[in-house]
Design a protein around this motif. Structure first.
Motif, PDB file in Angstrom:
ATOM      1  N   ILE A 173       7.112  -2.075 -11.607  1.00 46.85           N
ATOM      2  CA  ILE A 173       8.430  -2.411 -11.059  1.00 46.85           C
ATOM      3  C   ILE A 173       9.475  -1.389 -11.500  1.00 46.85           C
ATOM      4  N   LYS A 174       9.327  -0.831 -12.703  1.00 46.18           N
ATOM      5  CA  LYS A 174      10.240   0.249 -13.113  1.00 46.18           C
ATOM      6  C   LYS A 174      10.153   1.407 -12.116  1.00 46.18           C
ATOM      7  N   LEU A 175       8.940   1.796 -11.744  1.00 45.47           N
ATOM      8  CA  LEU A 175       8.755   2.892 -10.793  1.00 45.47           C
ATOM      9  C   LEU A 175       9.274   2.520  -9.402  1.00 45.47           C
ATOM     10  N   ILE A 176       9.004   1.282  -8.982  1.00 47.54           N
ATOM     11  CA  ILE A 176       9.468   0.835  -7.661  1.00 47.54           C
ATOM     12  C   ILE A 176      10.989   0.905  -7.566  1.00 47.54           C
ATOM     13  N   SER A 177      11.687   0.484  -8.650  1.00 41.01           N
ATOM     14  CA  SER A 177      13.152   0.507  -8.632  1.00 41.01           C
ATOM     15  C   SER A 177      13.681   1.918  -8.422  1.00 41.01           C
ATOM     16  N   LYS A 178      12.983   2.911  -8.958  1.00 46.24           N
ATOM     17  CA  LYS A 178      13.397   4.309  -8.798  1.00 46.24           C
ATOM     18  C   LYS A 178      13.045   4.838  -7.415  1.00 46.24           C
ATOM     19  N   ILE A 179      11.875   4.456  -6.926  1.00 47.35           N
ATOM     20  CA  ILE A 179      11.413   4.934  -5.618  1.00 47.35           C
ATOM     21  C   ILE A 179      12.308   4.428  -4.486  1.00 47.35           C
ATOM     22  N   CYS A 236       0.833  -1.210   0.000  1.00 52.16           N
ATOM     23  CA  CYS A 236       0.000   0.000   0.000  1.00 52.16           C
ATOM     24  C   CYS A 236       0.866   1.259   0.000  1.00 52.16           C
ATOM     25  N   GLU A 237       1.961   1.223   0.791  1.00 50.91           N
ATOM     26  CA  GLU A 237       2.864   2.373   0.830  1.00 50.91           C
ATOM     27  C   GLU A 237       3.522   2.598  -0.528  1.00 50.91           C
ATOM     28  N   LYS A 289       3.163   5.915  -3.284  1.00 53.17           N
ATOM     29  CA  LYS A 289       4.320   6.607  -3.860  1.00 53.17           C
ATOM     30  C   LYS A 289       4.321   6.498  -5.390  1.00 53.17           C
ATOM     31  N   MET A 290       3.903   5.354  -5.908  1.00 54.24           N
ATOM     32  CA  MET A 290       3.843   5.157  -7.360  1.00 54.24           C
ATOM     33  C   MET A 290       2.821   6.095  -7.996  1.00 54.24           C
ATOM     34  N   GLU A 291       1.659   6.245  -7.338  1.00 53.87           N
ATOM     35  CA  GLU A 291       0.612   7.107  -7.897  1.00 53.87           C
ATOM     36  C   GLU A 291       1.040   8.572  -7.869  1.00 53.87           C
ATOM     37  N   LEU A 292       1.801   8.951  -6.832  1.00 57.13           N
ATOM     38  CA  LEU A 292       2.344  10.303  -6.790  1.00 57.13           C
ATOM     39  C   LEU A 292       3.340  10.533  -7.917  1.00 57.13           C
ATOM     40  N   ALA A 293       4.007   9.455  -8.336  1.00 54.38           N
ATOM     41  CA  ALA A 293       4.984   9.549  -9.426  1.00 54.38           C
ATOM     42  C   ALA A 293       4.330   9.441 -10.798  1.00 54.38           C
ATOM     43  N   GLY A 294       2.985   9.320 -10.840  1.00 55.00           N
ATOM     44  CA  GLY A 294       2.282   9.312 -12.118  1.00 55.00           C
ATOM     45  C   GLY A 294       1.793   7.959 -12.582  1.00 55.00           C
TER      46      GLY A 294
END
Length: 668
Positions: free
Chosen positions: A635-641, A566-567, A571-576
């Motif tokens: 997963i691309k976004l998670i790797s950056k976050i 959920c966390e 963060k992913m949705e904030l990143a678009g």
């Protein structure tokens, strides 16, 4: 003879002269006794012309022509004639063996000798000099000894069990299997019973032929005469059952063997691994160490593929350390296994480091590295290695061709893939096999050239359900329902119970909104008792493998994993991030589809990995099916976050996610 030679001289002086069929027949009979009457290559060709005119289909006449050609070292002409014979007689074989040898083609000479024995033709004194010459030039002492045994055997007046076993073993070790088995029967006819040495020699033959019935007969003989206590016979039985895919029988023989040495341990471990029983192979390897049996180079080569398949990186590293302590790290076979293990466990850099240190690289080590680069998406590196391998004088085999075609497929390099596929026959003399057609079909399919893939597969003699399934999967990606139905029918013709194909077809219908057709396929599966294998993901943390299934609540940290997801989601949705629900193939509303996406097994495994490992640690996840588009984006976004490298291996390739990008370049 004089009148016959007169006919010959007249024909040779005047090729256009007319000879009767009887005269030519008499002439050929005379030449069998005196082939030296032909004194030049041109005369040999004129003789051949007369044979073609009068009786071109006669094996005897053709064999005579081969004999004459071989006297003048005319290999090409000899081979052309030899290939026309369906069942070459002894004279043809002897001539071609000699012709190969005098032309320096010693491997082919020995291969023809083996074929001659296998065909039931008995060699005589005239063929042995050529065969022994070939053995000498190839430094093949074992085959030379076997040939010597054949020569001496014919002249021995007293043949005891030792002499029989010597010749039987020599024939068996050098591929003359039919001769070896015939000699066992002949030995029995002479009143001598096979002993442990005889049995150890012939059991590998049944292993190679995958003839478990004959192997069981020998096993029965072994038990009746009390030979089952012998270590060498037991190891041969273990190997035979393993090669015949009867691993349970192999393990059963191993368990009743009282004295176990490294050979018997290696045999049963290798049998488990080669037949896909990787966990059992690892269990036996650990047991071998507990029993204080010191593993050798063969032990490590046998167990490494299990680590590679199960992607147990930590165990692989431990074995690597053991290998280095034992001084086996300079063994090319073990080094090749390490390259393969590290590549398949996601450590392509370590695989490259080990490969760079191998001295005297062979085909296996080159192929392991090329395939590793291919699976990780480094197609340019794979091609560079392939070309370097050729420059170093190593001729590609069918496995190397599969590796380079796989590299082209995973990078969408269609022109390069076509070129290598065409060259494999023209340049390397390799006929395309199922794996080569599969790689090319995959390449066409990934590029969206579905009709090209269909035409290629249709050219195969007997295309399998597996290769058609590659195209069916592409039909789903490219949303071609009409072709999917056509391909599915092809699959069900050859493999009616293909689970994956029925699941794919159902998903294709669902993706097109054709819910009734999708439900009908699912109903058919239920009626047939076929169940879909669930999507699973694995991650290794602190030497333990954790398994995740979508929406499974059995993991002890289930609640904590949900909180972490959920966390990450926030963060992913904030990143678009916007969920792509197009591949959620359930007839539910969009909110429910989003919920289903969040629970995918690879996301749960990644969340657990982030929770359970120090910051900066690479996360490595294995998934049993293709990663979906939405998870790939997530997963691309998670790797950056989280600032981590995340490596995901699905059933097709490796994805290296780093800083919001993936190594596949959106092509998988």
């Amino acid at each position: 003879m004089a009148s016959t030679l007169g006919v010959l001289e007249a024909l040779l002086r005047n090729p256009g002269a007319i000879a009767t069929k009887l005269e030519v027949k008499q002439l050929l009979k005379a030449l069998l006794k005196r082939p030296g009457a032909i004194t030049s290559a041109s005369e040999a060709k004129q003789l051949h012309a007369q044979i073609l005119k009068h009786n071109p289909s006669s094996p005897l006449y053709t064999s005579t022509a081969i004999c004459v050609y071989s006297n003048f070292k005319l290999l090409n002409q000899s081979l052309l004639l030899f290939k026309t014979l369906q069942s070459p007689p002894s004279l043809a074989y002897k001539s071609i063996i000699k012709c190969y040898a005098v032309n320096g083609r010693f491997v082919e000479s020995l291969a023809s000798f083996v074929d001659m024995r296998a065909s039931g033709n008995t060699p005589d004194h005239s063929v042995f000099p050529s065969v022994l010459k070939a053995c000498a030039f190839l430094l093949d002492l074992r085959l030379g000894e076997a040939v010597h045994g054949c020569i001496v055997f014919e002249t021995m007046t007293t043949r005891d069990i030792i002499s029989w076993n010597t010749v039987i073993a020599g024939n068996a070790q050098n591929g003359l299997h039919e001769d070896a088995l015939a000699m066992v029967r002949e030995m029995g006819g002479a009143g001598l019973k096979p002993d442990i040495f005889t049995l150890s020699a012939i059991l590998p033959i049944f292993a190679q032929y995958v003839d478990v019935d004959k192997g069981r007969e020998i096993h029965g003989y072994v038990i009746r005469y009390g030979f089952d206590k012998d270590l060498y016979v037991a190891s041969s039985l273990i190997n035979m059952y393993s090669r015949c895919a009867r691993v349970e029988d192999s393990i059963r023989v191993f368990k009743i063997t009282r004295q176990r040495d490294t050979i018997s341990w290696n045999s049963v471990i290798a049998g488990c691994v080669q037949n896909g029983m990787f966990d059992e192979g690892l269990r036996l390897f650990r047991q071998m160490l507990k029993d204080n049996v010191i593993p050798g180079s063969v032990s490590f080569s046998s167990i490494m593929p299990a680590c590679a398949h199960l992607t147990t990186l930590n165990l692989g590293k431990q074995l690597h350390g053991y290998i280095m302590r034992c001084g086996f790290d300079d063994n090319v076979f073990i080094s090749s296994s390490l390259v393969d293990m590290y590549a398949k466990c996601g450590h392509i850099r370590t695989a490259g480091w080990i490969f760079g240190g191998i001295k005297g690289r062979d085909m296996v080590s080159w192929t392991a590295m090329i395939m590793g680069c291919a699976l990780h998406g480094y197609a340019e590196d794979a091609i560079s290695l392939f070309e370097q391998m050729k420059l170093e004088g190593i001729r590609p085999n069918h496995v190397a061709i599969t590796a380079i075609l796989t590299a082209c497929s995973h990078a969408g390099m269609i022109d390069e893939g076509r070129r290598y596929f065409d060259r494999m026959t023209e340049e390397y003399g390799i006929r395309p096999g199922l794996e080569h057609y599969a790689a090319m079909a995959d390449l066409y399919s990934r590029k969206g050239k579905l009709n090209d893939a269909y035409q290629l597969i249709s050219t195969m003699t007997t295309p399998t359900g597996t290769i058609w399934s590659l195209l069916l999967s592409a039909c789903r990606v490219h949303k071609n329902v009409d072709l999917a139905e056509k391909v599915a029918s092809k699959i069900f013709e050859v493999d009616p119970e293909n689970i994956g194909a029925r699941v794919l077809l159902s998903n294709i219908y669902a993706n097109d909104g054709r819910w009734k057709e999708a439900a009908k396929v699912r109903m058919t599966m239920r009626n047939m008792g076929i169940r879909k294998n669930p999507a699973c993901s694995w991650i290794e943390v602190k030497n333990k493998i954790h398994t995740f299934i979508a929406d499974d609540k059995s993991h002890p940290l289930h609640d904590e994993i949900n909180i972490a997801l959920c966390e990450l989601q926030e963060k992913m949705e904030l990143a678009g991030y916007v969920a792509d629900t197009s591949e959620v193939l359930h007839d539910v509303d969009d909110e429910q589809k989003k919920y289903l996406l969040y629970g995918h097994s690879e996301r749960r495994a990644i969340a657990f990995g982030i929770m359970s490992t120090p910051a900066g640690t690479t996360i490595r996840v294995i998934k049993n099916i293709r990663i979906c588009v939405d998870c790939h984006t997530a997963i691309k976004l998670i790797s950056k976050i989280v600032g981590r490298e995340i490596v995901v291996r699905d059933n097709s390739r490796f994805h290296h996610f780093r800083d919001g990008e993936c190594s596949c370049g959106e092509y998988w």
